[in-house]
Design a protein around this motif. Structure first.
Motif, PDB file in Angstrom:
ATOM      1  N   GLU A  73      11.439  22.957  -8.342  1.00  0.00           N
ATOM      2  CA  GLU A  73      12.178  22.224  -9.373  1.00  0.00           C
ATOM      3  C   GLU A  73      11.385  22.098 -10.671  1.00  0.00           C
ATOM      4  OE1 GLU A  73      15.377  21.326  -9.260  1.00  0.00           O
ATOM      5  OE2 GLU A  73      15.355  22.401  -7.356  1.00  0.00           O
ATOM      6  N   GLY A  74      10.080  22.084 -10.586  1.00  0.00           N
ATOM      7  CA  GLY A  74       9.268  21.936 -11.790  1.00  0.00           C
ATOM      8  C   GLY A  74       9.061  23.215 -12.576  1.00  0.00           C
ATOM      9  N   SER A  75       9.734  24.291 -12.160  1.00  0.00           N
ATOM     10  CA  SER A  75       9.503  25.585 -12.815  1.00  0.00           C
ATOM     11  C   SER A  75      10.558  25.928 -13.858  1.00  0.00           C
ATOM     12  CB  SER A  75       9.496  26.701 -11.760  1.00  0.00           C
ATOM     13  OG  SER A  75      10.784  26.838 -11.163  1.00  0.00           O
ATOM     14  N   ARG A  76      11.513  25.027 -14.097  1.00  0.00           N
ATOM     15  CA  ARG A  76      12.618  25.375 -14.988  1.00  0.00           C
ATOM     16  C   ARG A  76      12.769  24.375 -16.124  1.00  0.00           C
ATOM     17  NH1 ARG A  76      14.444  26.051  -9.944  1.00  0.00           N
ATOM     18  NH2 ARG A  76      15.705  24.162  -9.923  1.00  0.00           N
ATOM     19  N   GLY A  77      13.240  24.879 -17.251  1.00  0.00           N
ATOM     20  CA  GLY A  77      13.624  24.049 -18.386  1.00  0.00           C
ATOM     21  C   GLY A  77      12.486  23.228 -18.953  1.00  0.00           C
ATOM     22  N   PRO A  78      12.797  21.991 -19.352  1.00  0.00           N
ATOM     23  CA  PRO A  78      11.810  21.135 -20.006  1.00  0.00           C
ATOM     24  C   PRO A  78      10.610  20.812 -19.129  1.00  0.00           C
ATOM     25  CG  PRO A  78      14.040  20.282 -20.286  1.00  0.00           C
ATOM     26  CD  PRO A  78      14.124  21.368 -19.268  1.00  0.00           C
ATOM     27  N   ALA A  79      10.771  21.012 -17.798  1.00  0.00           N
ATOM     28  CA  ALA A  79       9.672  20.674 -16.893  1.00  0.00           C
ATOM     29  C   ALA A  79       8.496  21.631 -17.028  1.00  0.00           C
ATOM     30  CB  ALA A  79      10.172  20.670 -15.445  1.00  0.00           C
ATOM     31  N   ILE A  80       8.722  22.814 -17.621  1.00  0.00           N
ATOM     32  CA  ILE A  80       7.641  23.787 -17.749  1.00  0.00           C
ATOM     33  C   ILE A  80       6.638  23.291 -18.787  1.00  0.00           C
ATOM     34  CG2 ILE A  80       7.026  26.167 -18.225  1.00  0.00           C
ATOM     35  CD1 ILE A  80       9.825  27.001 -17.459  1.00  0.00           C
ATOM     36  N   CYS A  81       5.411  23.127 -18.372  1.00  0.00           N
ATOM     37  CA  CYS A  81       4.359  22.624 -19.265  1.00  0.00           C
ATOM     38  C   CYS A  81       3.889  23.729 -20.205  1.00  0.00           C
ATOM     39  CB  CYS A  81       3.195  22.109 -18.431  1.00  0.00           C
ATOM     40  SG  CYS A  81       1.777  21.594 -19.400  1.00  0.00           S
ATOM     41  N   PRO A  82       3.779  23.459 -21.515  1.00  0.00           N
ATOM     42  CA  PRO A  82       3.282  24.470 -22.466  1.00  0.00           C
ATOM     43  C   PRO A  82       1.907  25.010 -22.085  1.00  0.00           C
ATOM     44  CG  PRO A  82       4.270  22.638 -23.644  1.00  0.00           C
ATOM     45  CD  PRO A  82       4.205  22.230 -22.201  1.00  0.00           C
ATOM     46  N   LYS A  83       1.058  24.164 -21.515  1.00  0.00           N
ATOM     47  CA  LYS A  83      -0.268  24.632 -21.094  1.00  0.00           C
ATOM     48  C   LYS A  83      -0.167  25.647 -19.962  1.00  0.00           C
ATOM     49  CE  LYS A  83      -2.850  20.479 -22.450  1.00  0.00           C
ATOM     50  NZ  LYS A  83      -3.710  19.365 -21.956  1.00  0.00           N
ATOM     51  N   THR A  84       0.813  25.443 -19.090  1.00  0.00           N
ATOM     52  CA  THR A  84       1.052  26.408 -18.015  1.00  0.00           C
ATOM     53  C   THR A  84       1.462  27.754 -18.588  1.00  0.00           C
ATOM     54  OG1 THR A  84       1.692  24.704 -16.420  1.00  0.00           O
ATOM     55  CG2 THR A  84       2.481  26.931 -16.002  1.00  0.00           C
ATOM     56  N   LEU A  85       2.377  27.733 -19.558  1.00  0.00           N
ATOM     57  CA  LEU A  85       2.831  28.977 -20.185  1.00  0.00           C
ATOM     58  C   LEU A  85       1.681  29.679 -20.893  1.00  0.00           C
ATOM     59  CD1 LEU A  85       6.253  27.804 -21.696  1.00  0.00           C
ATOM     60  CD2 LEU A  85       5.858  29.066 -19.575  1.00  0.00           C
ATOM     61  N   ALA A  86       0.866  28.923 -21.598  1.00  0.00           N
ATOM     62  CA  ALA A  86      -0.267  29.514 -22.319  1.00  0.00           C
ATOM     63  C   ALA A  86      -1.243  30.151 -21.344  1.00  0.00           C
ATOM     64  CB  ALA A  86      -0.963  28.447 -23.158  1.00  0.00           C
ATOM     65  N   PHE A  87      -1.460  29.501 -20.205  1.00  0.00           N
ATOM     66  CA  PHE A  87      -2.370  30.027 -19.198  1.00  0.00           C
ATOM     67  C   PHE A  87      -1.837  31.343 -18.623  1.00  0.00           C
ATOM     68  CE2 PHE A  87      -3.598  30.277 -14.681  1.00  0.00           C
ATOM     69  CZ  PHE A  87      -4.979  30.364 -14.824  1.00  0.00           C
ATOM     70  N   VAL A  88      -0.559  31.366 -18.296  1.00  0.00           N
ATOM     71  CA  VAL A  88       0.046  32.576 -17.729  1.00  0.00           C
ATOM     72  C   VAL A  88      -0.023  33.722 -18.729  1.00  0.00           C
ATOM     73  CG1 VAL A  88       2.218  33.584 -16.939  1.00  0.00           C
ATOM     74  CG2 VAL A  88       1.544  31.311 -16.146  1.00  0.00           C
ATOM     75  N   ARG A  89       0.260  33.436 -19.984  1.00  0.00           N
ATOM     76  CA  ARG A  89       0.172  34.484 -21.015  1.00  0.00           C
ATOM     77  C   ARG A  89      -1.251  35.020 -21.133  1.00  0.00           C
ATOM     78  NH1 ARG A  89       3.119  30.567 -24.343  1.00  0.00           N
ATOM     79  NH2 ARG A  89       5.366  31.032 -24.244  1.00  0.00           N
ATOM     80  N   SER A  90      -2.228  34.129 -21.112  1.00  0.00           N
ATOM     81  CA  SER A  90      -3.623  34.567 -21.271  1.00  0.00           C
ATOM     82  C   SER A  90      -4.057  35.444 -20.105  1.00  0.00           C
ATOM     83  CB  SER A  90      -4.549  33.354 -21.390  1.00  0.00           C
ATOM     84  OG  SER A  90      -4.626  32.630 -20.170  1.00  0.00           O
ATOM     85  N   ILE A  91      -3.592  35.106 -18.915  1.00  0.00           N
ATOM     86  CA  ILE A  91      -3.911  35.926 -17.737  1.00  0.00           C
ATOM     87  C   ILE A  91      -3.273  37.303 -17.874  1.00  0.00           C
ATOM     88  CG2 ILE A  91      -3.463  36.182 -15.269  1.00  0.00           C
ATOM     89  CD1 ILE A  91      -5.623  34.228 -15.664  1.00  0.00           C
ATOM     90  N   ALA A  92      -2.009  37.337 -18.268  1.00  0.00           N
ATOM     91  CA  ALA A  92      -1.289  38.610 -18.389  1.00  0.00           C
ATOM     92  C   ALA A  92      -1.905  39.497 -19.459  1.00  0.00           C
ATOM     93  CB  ALA A  92       0.182  38.352 -18.691  1.00  0.00           C
ATOM     94  N   ARG A  93      -2.380  38.897 -20.550  1.00  0.00           N
ATOM     95  CA  ARG A  93      -2.979  39.691 -21.628  1.00  0.00           C
ATOM     96  C   ARG A  93      -4.218  40.450 -21.154  1.00  0.00           C
ATOM     97  NH1 ARG A  93      -1.373  35.424 -25.267  1.00  0.00           N
ATOM     98  NH2 ARG A  93      -3.351  34.338 -24.910  1.00  0.00           N
TER      99      ARG A  93
END
Length: 312
Positions: A73-93
């Motif tokens: 439930e915490g993986s969708r919409g407003p519940a997604i933390c910006p820090k989580t997104l930034a971390f995932v992007r940095s790993i993928a890069r």
């Protein structure tokens, strides 16, 4: 190092399943990686079940060679933390292998990692996901999908299938098979999500296109092109296709194939009718075309399904 990313209200099995696969594989592989559970806030993280899992902070991340993102439930919409997104992007890069389990695909999509890529998620999320992320090439019937260094899997237990595939890639089929046997699992599960889902509810269709799908089911020996279906629905082909995808989460041609596959499967398993005749009357025409469709949907050809049904 295997990093497993969790967050408040994550689905416990989305994380525990892959962790168990890599744990067992470590017993058979001499150079198996460490496993680390990570989260924005280190410490106990509460899952949707109320059970907590201990996590470390997101930094440092340089040692992570595979990142698995849980769903819940915490993986969708407003519940997604910006820090989580930034971390995932940095790993993928860094070119690291990044994977999602179930609705964890929302995090990858929100981070922009799935734009223009093939991916999958839980079958119940198909319509919403397609609407929210139209740039993603969603394949809703797949157990898991790999597109370059980005992996995604279907609902919950499919994260185990995805992890076994990663073990096979990293350490070979022998280690993956031993791991699957230890876990009392199939090394490669047959078929797609439609075995377990009520995909489009094609047996008893409801909604705007319910009558159309019921009509199509009774006319499988006809071509059933997009034009044919649009005419039956009283719409232009272009408008019909857009409306059908929005309503059902799949294309008209995919829906027709699912109808053909389901009716053909029933006849293959419950009768001694010739495979060629089944293919002809369900609209596949060519037995080879039907065989390929069965392998995509069930992981095995019609003859194997018939033998299994008779043995059962």
């Amino acid at each position: 190092m295997i990093g497993v990313l969790i967050f408040p209200d994550f689905q416990l099995l989305d994380a525990a399943g892959p962790i168990s696969v890599f744990e067992i594989a470590a017993r058979f592989a001499n150079n198996a990686p460490d496993i680390r559970v990570v989260a924005v806030t280190p410490g106990p993280v509460r899952s949707s079940s109320g059970v907590e899992m201990m996590a470390r902070g997101l930094k440092p991340s340089g040692a992570i060679t595979t990142l698995i993102v849980a769903g819940g439930e915490g993986s969708r919409g407003p519940a997604i933390c910006p820090k989580t997104l930034a971390f995932v992007r940095s790993i993928a890069r860094r070119g690291v292998r990044v994977a999602s389990v179930c609705s964890g695909a929302y995090i990858l999509a929100e981070a922009g990692l799935l734009d223009g890529r093939r991916a999958t998620t839980h079958w119940q999320r198909t319509r919403h996901f397609l609407k929210a992320y139209p740039k993603v090439k969603l394949e809703p019937d797949q157990i898991f999908v790999r597109d370059g260094n980005i992996w995604s899997s279907a609902g919950i237990t499919a994260g185990i299938d995805l992890s076994l595939a990663m073990i096979a890639e990293d350490y070979g089929d022998d280690i993956a098979q031993k791991t699957a046997r230890q876990l009392v699992l199939y090394h490669r599960r047959s078929g797609g999500q439609s075995q377990f889902s009520s995909l489009l509810e094609l047996k008893a269709p409801t909604g705007r296109f319910g009558p159309l799908l019921a009509w199509a089911r009774e006319h499988l020996d006809a071509p059933l092109s997009v034009e044919d279906m649009a005419e039956q629905a009283g719409m232009s082909s272009r408008h019909f296709t857009r409306a059908f995808i929005a309503e059902t989460g799949t294309t008209p041609s995919k829906a027709v194939e699912r109808l053909r596959i389901e009716v053909a499967r029933q006849r293959v398993q419950s009768s001694s009718e010739a495979i060629e005749r089944v293919a002809e009357t369900t609209g596949f025409r060519d037995p080879e075309r039907m065989r390929r469709a069965f392998i995509r949907a069930f992981g095995q050809p019609p003859q194997s399904l018939r033998r299994a049904a008779r043995a059962g």
